[in-house]
Design a protein around this motif. Structure first.
Motif, PDB file in Angstrom:
ATOM      1  N   VAL A  56      28.524   1.033  21.683  1.00 57.20           N
ATOM      2  CA  VAL A  56      29.188   0.849  22.970  1.00 57.20           C
ATOM      3  C   VAL A  56      29.610  -0.606  23.151  1.00 57.20           C
ATOM      4  CG1 VAL A  56      28.943   1.009  25.452  1.00 57.20           C
ATOM      5  CG2 VAL A  56      27.985   2.808  23.992  1.00 57.20           C
ATOM      6  N   SER A  57      28.657  -1.533  23.010  1.00 59.04           N
ATOM      7  CA  SER A  57      29.039  -2.916  23.277  1.00 59.04           C
ATOM      8  C   SER A  57      29.886  -3.499  22.141  1.00 59.04           C
ATOM      9  CB  SER A  57      27.802  -3.769  23.540  1.00 59.04           C
ATOM     10  OG  SER A  57      26.975  -3.791  22.421  1.00 59.04           O
TER      11      SER A  57
ATOM     12  N   THR B 290      15.219   0.494  22.832  1.00 58.04           N
ATOM     13  CA  THR B 290      16.319   1.193  23.504  1.00 58.04           C
ATOM     14  C   THR B 290      16.600   0.581  24.872  1.00 58.04           C
ATOM     15  OG1 THR B 290      14.740   2.775  24.413  1.00 58.04           O
ATOM     16  CG2 THR B 290      15.823   3.372  22.345  1.00 58.04           C
ATOM     17  N   ASP B 291      16.415  -0.730  24.982  1.00 57.74           N
ATOM     18  CA  ASP B 291      16.591  -1.370  26.292  1.00 57.74           C
ATOM     19  C   ASP B 291      18.034  -1.781  26.564  1.00 57.74           C
ATOM     20  OD1 ASP B 291      13.600  -1.659  27.051  1.00 57.74           O
ATOM     21  OD2 ASP B 291      13.739  -2.426  25.012  1.00 57.74           O
ATOM     22  N   GLY B 292      18.910  -1.493  25.664  1.00 55.98           N
ATOM     23  CA  GLY B 292      20.328  -1.736  25.923  1.00 55.98           C
ATOM     24  C   GLY B 292      20.784  -3.135  25.578  1.00 55.98           C
TER      25      GLY B 292
ATOM     26  N   LEU C 292      27.950  -6.934  31.525  1.00 55.50           N
ATOM     27  CA  LEU C 292      27.977  -5.483  31.381  1.00 55.50           C
ATOM     28  C   LEU C 292      26.702  -5.072  30.668  1.00 55.50           C
ATOM     29  CD1 LEU C 292      31.463  -4.399  29.965  1.00 55.50           C
ATOM     30  CD2 LEU C 292      30.648  -4.355  32.346  1.00 55.50           C
ATOM     31  N   LEU C 293      26.019  -4.085  31.231  1.00 56.02           N
ATOM     32  CA  LEU C 293      24.838  -3.563  30.570  1.00 56.02           C
ATOM     33  C   LEU C 293      25.185  -2.223  29.926  1.00 56.02           C
ATOM     34  CD1 LEU C 293      21.796  -3.748  29.977  1.00 56.02           C
ATOM     35  CD2 LEU C 293      21.387  -2.584  32.152  1.00 56.02           C
ATOM     36  N   ALA C 294      25.036  -2.160  28.614  1.00 56.57           N
ATOM     37  CA  ALA C 294      25.235  -0.898  27.887  1.00 56.57           C
ATOM     38  C   ALA C 294      23.851  -0.332  27.629  1.00 56.57           C
ATOM     39  CB  ALA C 294      25.993  -1.149  26.585  1.00 56.57           C
ATOM     40  N   ARG C 295      23.429   0.566  28.515  1.00 51.69           N
ATOM     41  CA  ARG C 295      22.042   1.045  28.463  1.00 51.69           C
ATOM     42  C   ARG C 295      21.757   1.901  27.243  1.00 51.69           C
ATOM     43  NH1 ARG C 295      18.967   0.070  32.900  1.00 51.69           N
ATOM     44  NH2 ARG C 295      20.049  -0.212  34.894  1.00 51.69           N
ATOM     45  N   ASP C 296      22.795   2.476  26.639  1.00 52.31           N
ATOM     46  CA  ASP C 296      22.552   3.399  25.528  1.00 52.31           C
ATOM     47  C   ASP C 296      22.461   2.705  24.184  1.00 52.31           C
ATOM     48  OD1 ASP C 296      22.458   5.622  27.200  1.00 52.31           O
ATOM     49  OD2 ASP C 296      24.652   5.783  27.228  1.00 52.31           O
TER      50      ASP C 296
END
Lengths: 409, 409
Positions: free
Chosen positions: A74-75, A114-116, A167-171
């Motif tokens: 994602v990021s 998995t903290d993003g 931006l936080l990409a949690r996944d």
């Protein structure tokens, strides 16, 4: 287009009695390269009951050794690389099961987290870029969260006061790649696989059919199928493979546990910098991207720029120990997608044969290489796709974009 | 004021039968510490016919290992430290003969170079500072040459175009300190000296007289005189010695030969930075000055600042290999002058005895430590002064400023 003729014509290669009775034992699969891609392929293949051998003079010492281990499709998204995004998302979805299997079989902890990923911005321009990226990601159905500067610092107090937002990409997740290698070696051994710690000198042929791997010592390791997973060194086995080394310098810092809790990224001086924290207080700080061939030098400029950018993101890094400086070579391809699948029409004798949709027997030569920056992320899908090609199982459709023959069409 | 009582009272120290017959063989001199100071003392003393032993778990691994080896009393001059300047000039004058002797006896090349130090300035303020320094140096009769920016770049083409001007100290020299250690060990062996690679646990006493060195293992090495040359660790042998560790981080770069031909220095961001080239293309880049105790960590901030400053002086360093990061601990003293000479009135029994101008027998305990940033420069004068104290020869007057008792007067 891959062209094996040069390999076959190399001095000495014809002197080896390829396919002769002394080319035993005969394995189902020989994998050349024991990075995260090759070892994952070997393990998943051995788990399916095939006899597997891996050839590598120094397992886990290539790009995987340098890697930060981010599982961050994602990021890492870019506007022009949606096939890579789809591939990454598919492999990220496989990671929890891959990890559970691997930890279970090896008994090792991969430091899977998995903290993003938190992507941060400084000035107005950076914020506009992140806003735009967020909209693009949302349009793809990706889950991202827009944060103010204060919101960023609430999550990561060590961030610079200059951070304007993020931006936080949690996944997004991450893992310690060195532990992955160690676990894969253990799991592979448990599954009956063999590792030969010698350098592969080339492929062994019977006519135009690949029948094994020729070690640098001259010995031939016979195999029904050979998987080239030698990263940036793959063209030395399959001349013409469109893979080049992309030099990366990467640092390891050592700080107190909890100094950072998430992957932190930022665009600094136009270059993406990232800090990846581990459970033991290590922080991986990366990475340069250099078109320098196989230049293995840690340079003053590379280290300087990494430290400079990290300081801008997280000023407190200056107090941390600089515990390691490493150079690695990513296997880059023209479209940044890996090569996953059979290498067809590559025989030394002549022109390309028409591709069969499902070969009647296992392909003799496959590629699992060219993963560029995403070898760790893409290990599960690469491994299962290659295992499917070898056993005749259905291959995930998303892997079609990685057909090694795509550049010659 | 040095105070040996704590050492004498340490658990176990009285359990050793100090001075008893098993404390043999009896050496004339035991030197604790095999840095450039201790080894020089040992070699010059052994050359005078005394039996000498040196105790160090890892010869040459302390400050000397980190050191850049500048023999630069002129460019290192400060307004307030004229005794140090006089000492440095006296020792610099001894270096050619010291070097010739040492290279002749060891057969090793010290990479001794005499091309001078070029001190450069950027802005107007820096130029004013250098002008003032030049006038001060000239008033002391030192030979310096004022250069324009163009003049600096004519000498060193890799210098930044931003350099406004500089001072060339033609009399400054430099040497490779690691080669000096290697040569001193060879020369010492040839002169009959012994090296014991164990840690010294303390001094051995007979009453209030020092009679040798107690190894960490408990064994006593008997000696008529003990020379403490343990750099920043000296207070562990002689509690109360006014010496503290001053941490330095220093880098080694590797470039083409001739990248620089002189020592280049500059005041960058308020900190003095220097680059010292060797004949083999190595460049030593130093150095941080940190009051951090014995913190042995290479830090992100230390490396960052060194590389940043070096880039400002010589932008092309970014292309060079960063081949080594090292931490060392300089033995600092309150007045930046070393401690060279007998330690008097330090016995465990009581108050200081009056100092005798020429003791009837060799002093039992001497110091050759606290050389701060100048251990390599001051090795010749330190060695000859200590040898003189031990043999009753006249001691150079300039060494009087280094009397270890000066802080208790």
């Amino acid at each position: 287009m891959p062209d094996l003729r040069r390999t076959a014509a190399e001095p000495g290669s014809s002197a080896v009695p390829d396919g002769s009775p002394d080319a035993s034992p005969l394995y189902d699969v020989a994998v050349v390269g024991a990075g995260v891609a090759g070892l994952s392929v070997a393990w998943r293949t051995a788990r399916r009951g095939l006899s597997v051998v891996v050839v590598d003079p120094s397992p886990g010492s290539g790009a995987t050794h340098a890697s930060a281990g981010m599982l961050a499709p994602v990021s890492e998204v870019t506007y022009t690389e949606q096939p890579l995004l789809r591939l990454g998302l598919a492999s990220l979805a496989m990671w929890p099961a891959f990890r559970a299997d691997l930890e279970g079989e090896s008994g090792e902890d991969l430091d899977y987290r998995t903290d993003g990923t938190l992507d941060v911005a400084y000035g107005t321009d950076d914020m506009a870029y992140l806003d735009d990226l967020a909209s693009f990601e949302e349009s793809l159905g990706l889950r991202v969260e827009r944060l103010t500067g204060r919101g960023c610092r609430a999550l990561e107090p060590m961030l610079s006061p200059s951070v304007r937002g993020g931006l936080l990409a949690r996944d997004d997740a991450w893992v310690n790649p060195r532990r992955v290698v160690s676990a894969l070696l253990a799991a592979l051994a448990k599954a009956g696989g063999t590792v030969i710690t010698e350098r592969a000198g080339g492929l062994a042929f019977d006519g135009d059919r690949v029948v094994g791997v020729r070690l640098a010592s001259g010995q031939v390791i016979g195999a029904t199928s050979v998987v080239v997973a030698a990263g940036p060194w793959s063209p030395s086995l399959v001349p013409g493979l469109p893979i080049r080394p992309i030099k990366g310098q990467i640092l390891r810092l050592r700080g107190p546990e909890g100094f950072l809790t998430r992957c932190v990224r930022g665009l600094v001086h136009g270059a993406p910098a990232y800090l990846v924290p581990r459970g033991d207080g290590e922080i991986t700080l990366g990475a340069t991207m250099e078109e320098m061939g196989f230049d293995g030098r840690v340079t003053a400029g590379g280290v300087y720029e990494l430290l400079r950018d990290a300081r801008e993101l997280v000023p407190g890094v200056t107090e941390l120990e600089l515990s390691e400086t490493t150079v690695g070579f990513r296997p880059g391809t023209p479209d940044n997608l890996p090569l996953i699948g059979p290498l067809r029409g590559t025989g030394p004798r002549g022109p390309a044969e028409p591709a069969a949709p499902r070969p009647p027997r296992p392909p003799d030569l496959l590629a699992a290489t060219g993963h560029h920056r995403a070898g760790v992320l893409l290990a599960p899908i690469t491994a299962d796709a290659i295992a499917a090609f070898l056993t005749g199982e259905p291959v995930p459709q998303v892997v079609e974009s990685c057909d090694p023959g795509r550049f010659s069409r």
